[in-house]
Design a protein around this motif. Structure first.
Motif, PDB file in Angstrom:
ATOM      1  N   HIS A   1       0.823  -1.206   0.000  1.00  0.00           N
ATOM      2  CA  HIS A   1       0.000   0.000   0.000  1.00  0.00           C
ATOM      3  C   HIS A   1       0.861   1.262   0.000  1.00  0.00           C
ATOM      4  N   HIS A   2       2.033   1.193   0.615  1.00  0.00           N
ATOM      5  CA  HIS A   2       2.943   2.330   0.581  1.00  0.00           C
ATOM      6  C   HIS A   2       3.637   2.432  -0.780  1.00  0.00           C
ATOM      7  N   LEU A   3       4.065   1.290  -1.325  1.00  0.00           N
ATOM      8  CA  LEU A   3       4.727   1.332  -2.627  1.00  0.00           C
ATOM      9  C   LEU A   3       3.777   1.783  -3.731  1.00  0.00           C
ATOM     10  N   ALA A   4       2.492   1.549  -3.554  1.00  0.00           N
ATOM     11  CA  ALA A   4       1.519   1.990  -4.562  1.00  0.00           C
ATOM     12  C   ALA A   4       1.481   3.510  -4.688  1.00  0.00           C
ATOM     13  N   LEU A   5       2.049   4.217  -3.712  1.00  0.00           N
ATOM     14  CA  LEU A   5       2.097   5.681  -3.762  1.00  0.00           C
ATOM     15  C   LEU A   5       3.258   6.188  -4.605  1.00  0.00           C
ATOM     16  N   ALA A   6       4.186   5.297  -4.960  1.00  0.00           N
ATOM     17  CA  ALA A   6       5.438   5.715  -5.593  1.00  0.00           C
ATOM     18  C   ALA A   6       5.320   5.775  -7.110  1.00  0.00           C
ATOM     19  N   ASP A   7       6.123   6.655  -7.694  1.00  0.00           N
ATOM     20  CA  ASP A   7       6.259   6.735  -9.149  1.00  0.00           C
ATOM     21  C   ASP A   7       7.475   5.963  -9.642  1.00  0.00           C
ATOM     22  N   LEU A   8       8.493   5.824  -8.783  1.00  0.00           N
ATOM     23  CA  LEU A   8       9.742   5.194  -9.208  1.00  0.00           C
ATOM     24  C   LEU A   8      10.416   4.553  -8.001  1.00  0.00           C
ATOM     25  N   GLY A   9      10.779   3.269  -8.125  1.00  0.00           N
ATOM     26  CA  GLY A   9      11.504   2.572  -7.070  1.00  0.00           C
ATOM     27  C   GLY A   9      13.001   2.642  -7.312  1.00  0.00           C
ATOM     28  N   LEU A  10      13.776   2.736  -6.243  1.00  0.00           N
ATOM     29  CA  LEU A  10      15.229   2.873  -6.348  1.00  0.00           C
ATOM     30  C   LEU A  10      15.921   1.562  -5.986  1.00  0.00           C
ATOM     31  N   LEU A  11      16.819   1.124  -6.858  1.00  0.00           N
ATOM     32  CA  LEU A  11      17.652  -0.052  -6.619  1.00  0.00           C
ATOM     33  C   LEU A  11      19.073   0.329  -7.025  1.00  0.00           C
ATOM     34  N   LEU A  12      19.802   0.923  -6.082  1.00  0.00           N
ATOM     35  CA  LEU A  12      21.100   1.532  -6.365  1.00  0.00           C
ATOM     36  C   LEU A  12      22.182   0.807  -5.586  1.00  0.00           C
ATOM     37  N   ARG A  13      23.055   0.121  -6.299  1.00  0.00           N
ATOM     38  CA  ARG A  13      24.107  -0.653  -5.647  1.00  0.00           C
ATOM     39  C   ARG A  13      25.438  -0.444  -6.358  1.00  0.00           C
ATOM     40  N   ASP A  14      26.523  -0.657  -5.612  1.00  0.00           N
ATOM     41  CA  ASP A  14      27.863  -0.605  -6.193  1.00  0.00           C
ATOM     42  C   ASP A  14      28.093  -1.824  -7.078  1.00  0.00           C
ATOM     43  N   ARG A  15      29.016  -1.681  -7.998  1.00  0.00           N
ATOM     44  CA  ARG A  15      29.464  -2.845  -8.763  1.00  0.00           C
ATOM     45  C   ARG A  15      30.350  -3.704  -7.863  1.00  0.00           C
TER      46      ARG A  15
END
Length: 401
Positions: free
Chosen positions: A279-293
């Protein structure tokens, strides 16, 4: 057939509640399975895990985790090994969630007619280095590498969570090529459900305006392979493009979140039960998945990627995160972060096509990350049949012969 599943991870961690428990629930419904014995360590959380257990025949044995190198922890693991051996009969399937867990089950696997399966979700030795538990190229690092090599060779079957992990495993140990099946980390079925009234109530509570706001979301821990500074930098970069950018940070690491993100008004920090995350993620426009190589991230299958998509949220992902960048490019369910990508394009495209993005993300999540779709492969994994290829998903979810 009876299954014994052993993990050294904390039974109350979200990674177990959201990944392992649904996996065990699916295995328990296979017609040839009579029941499951789960052996797990517990570091904190008490009996929280009981509320998440699938309504199936799963018997749980728990030991206290005093730290992976603590003698009392290893006494519990020895107890698990002896209990598994005592209960194992011909036809049993023994599944270890990483090489150490597989080692604990090797005594039971000495009984005739058993099948030993490695639930291989990442490079344990490299994860321990990142977490600061051991030194790279130190004695324990070399020992874990040897244990990993032994586990790959000893296992009768291996479940890899990404094509990248399968490729790395086969390059390192070619003998594994004929016994690997690739099944990604799938979303908890509860994440796919949503209640529109709850979503609208949350939108009002958080004062989010879909007509004006652009909402970034991050869901998960702030561990060493999830970079808080990268999340903060990307958020501020979006703020320069679109002043009404908000960041919704959903994490159990509240102290770390407050220390990293302070009290900026445009950042919303919340700790919520995992079963409410959709229900919280449904409020989002873009999810972040940011990791180092890194070698750890290169073979990973982050469950948050599946959860973002299942909630209809496109993903901004950095290169080198398992199979995720390939899926994003191929299926058009997000963006690959690089220096040539104008953030203004992301904002304008998503704001102009929100409903199309949401529908496409949910469809791709169902196709790639619905665990029920892999039920036949689970049956082959524990049943000892020859693995077959599944042509529907070219990057994940196929057996590799």
């Amino acid at each position: 057939m009876r299954i014994a599943y052993l993990t050294i991870d904390n039974i109350n961690d979200n990674v177990i509640l959201a990944q392992t428990f649904p996996l065990l629930g699916r295995l328990a419904t296979l017609p040839e399975v009579d029941g499951i014995d789960l052996f797990a360590l517990r570091k904190h959380g008490g009996d929280r895990y009981r509320a998440y257990l699938p309504p199936t025949r799963i018997r749980v044995r728990v030991g206290n985790n005093h730290g992976i190198w603590h003698p009392l922890t290893w006494l519990h693991l020895v107890r698990f090994a002896l209990q598994a051996w005592a209960r194992t009969r011909a036809g049993a399937v023994l599944i270890g969630r990483n090489p150490i867990s597989l080692l604990c089950l090797s005594l039971a696997a000495s009984r005739r007619g058993t099948r030993l399966v490695l639930d291989y979700r990442g490079l344990l030795s490299e994860e321990y280095v990142l977490q600061g538990k051991i030194a790279r190229r130190g004695r324990m690092h070399r020992l874990l590498r040897r244990l990993e090599r032994w586990a790959i060779r000893r296992a009768d079957a291996i479940l890899c969570v990404s094509e990248r992990l399968r490729e790395r495993t086969v390059r390192w140990q070619p003998v594994a090529a004929g016994k690997i099946v690739v099944i990604p980390c799938c979303y908890d079925p509860r994440v796919a459900g949503r209640d529109e009234a709850t979503i609208e109530r949350l939108r009002g509570e958080l004062a989010l305006d879909p007509a004006r706001d652009f909402v970034l979301a991050y869901a998960g821990s702030l561990s060493v392979w999830n970079r808080p500074e990268a999340i903060r930098e990307v958020f501020h970069a979006f703020r320069q493009i679109h002043a009404r950018t908000r960041l919704l940070l959903l994490t159990g690491d509240l102290e770390a979140a407050q220390a990293s993100f302070g009290d900026e008004a445009a950042i919303i920090i919340r700790s919520i039960p995992h079963e409410e995350i959709q229900h919280h993620l449904a409020l989002a426009d873009l999810g972040l998945l940011l990791r180092d190589r890194s070698s750890v991230n290169r073979v990973a299958s982050p469950v948050k990627f599946a959860e973002y998509l299942a909630c209809g949220v496109p993903v901004l992902v950095t290169p080198g995160v398992g199979d995720c960048p390939d899926i994003v490019r191929r299926e058009g369910v997000g963006y690959l972060l690089d220096a040539d990508l104008p953030l203004s394009r992301i904002v304008s495209e998503i704001r102009a096509n929100r409903s199309d993005f949401r529908a496409r993300c949910r469809e791709v999540a169902t196709r790639y990350f619905d665990g029920d779709a892999y039920r036949a492969l689970y049956g082959e994994l524990v049943g000892g049949k020859a693995f077959r290829r599944l042509p529907e998903s070219p990057s994940v979810g196929k057996a590799c012969a």
